[in-house]
Design an enzyme around this catalytic site. Structure first.
Site, PDB file in Angstrom:
ATOM      1  CB  CYS A   1      -1.068   0.068   1.316  1.00 14.94           C
ATOM      2  SG  CYS A   1      -1.975   1.618   1.182  1.00 14.94           S
ATOM      3  CD1 TRP A   2       1.950   2.135  -3.860  1.00 16.52           C
ATOM      4  CD2 TRP A   2       1.535   4.133  -4.873  1.00 16.52           C
ATOM      5  NE1 TRP A   2       2.283   2.024  -4.881  1.00 16.52           N
ATOM      6  CE2 TRP A   2       1.899   3.122  -5.626  1.00 16.52           C
ATOM      7  CE3 TRP A   2       1.549   5.201  -5.454  1.00 16.52           C
ATOM      8  CZ2 TRP A   2       2.200   3.436  -7.075  1.00 16.52           C
ATOM      9  CZ3 TRP A   2       1.509   5.625  -6.706  1.00 16.52           C
ATOM     10  CH2 TRP A   2       1.835   4.528  -7.386  1.00 16.52           C
ATOM     11  CD  GLU A   3       1.649   3.702   4.560  1.00 16.35           C
ATOM     12  OE1 GLU A   3       2.256   4.867   5.043  1.00 16.35           O
ATOM     13  OE2 GLU A   3       2.105   2.630   4.835  1.00 16.35           O
ATOM     14  CB  CYS A   4      -2.004   7.557  -2.087  1.00 18.95           C
ATOM     15  SG  CYS A   4      -3.023   6.196  -2.814  1.00 18.95           S
TER      16      CYS A   4
END
Ligand code: SF4
Ligand code: SF4
Length: 154
Positions: free
Chosen positions: A42-45
């Site tokens: 997950c990019w945590e965007c």
């Protein structure tokens, strides 16, 4: 803080699947509900969190950000023009943060091909191509001056 889906709230609309840049939001073939297939990637965007019309996606907070057991909810309220974050701790305390939605009109960004090619001297600079202009910063990127350094410059 990777994301996870409350399957009881999800209606399987697929917006999170479409928007996820890491392609890790998938629809479970049996239950027809979304889930994060690989939280480590997950990019945590939080694009999925903000795009979800059912408010079905939560973020798993790291211990330094939200210790003691907690929940982290992000809510995008387009009508109010805000994104709000609610942290609920195990002892019942809550912290709420509200920030304005920052929007960029569709099609208003210049594509890489619309910028001039970098000059030979640009390859010797620390800035990336077309910085600082592409960041809308006038007069160069902010940097520490030698007189701001405690140890001085060696
Ligand atoms: Fe994908 Fe971003 Fe959501 Fe992570 S936070 S699942 S990268 S959209
Ligand atoms: Fe489910 Fe929300 Fe994803 Fe739609 S955007 S599939 S409601 S988690």
């Amino acid at each position: 803080m990777p994301t996870f889906v409350y399957m009881t709230r999800c209606d399987g609309c697929g917006h999170c699947v479409d928007i996820c840049p890491s392609d890790i939001m998938h629809i479970d073939k049996t239950y027809r509900r979304a889930y994060n297939i690989e939280p480590n990637m997950c990019w945590e965007c939080y694009s999925c969190v903000k795009a979800c019309p059912q408010n079905a996606i939560d973020a798993r907070g790291y211990a330094d950000f939200a210790p003691l057991g907690h929940s982290v909810r992000a809510l995008r309220e387009e009508a109010k023009g805000t994104i709000s974050w609610r942290l609920k701790f195990r002892d019942g305390r809550e912290k709420n943060f509200v920030s304005p939605i920052r929007t960029t009109p569709w099609g208003s960004l210049k594509g890489p091909g619309e910028y001039a090619a970098p000059r030979p001297e640009d390859f010797a600079r620390q800035e990336l191509a077309h910085e600082p202009d592409s960041l809308n910063i006038k007069g160069g990127l902010p940097a520490l001056r030698p007189d701001q350094l405690k140890q001085g410059v060696v």
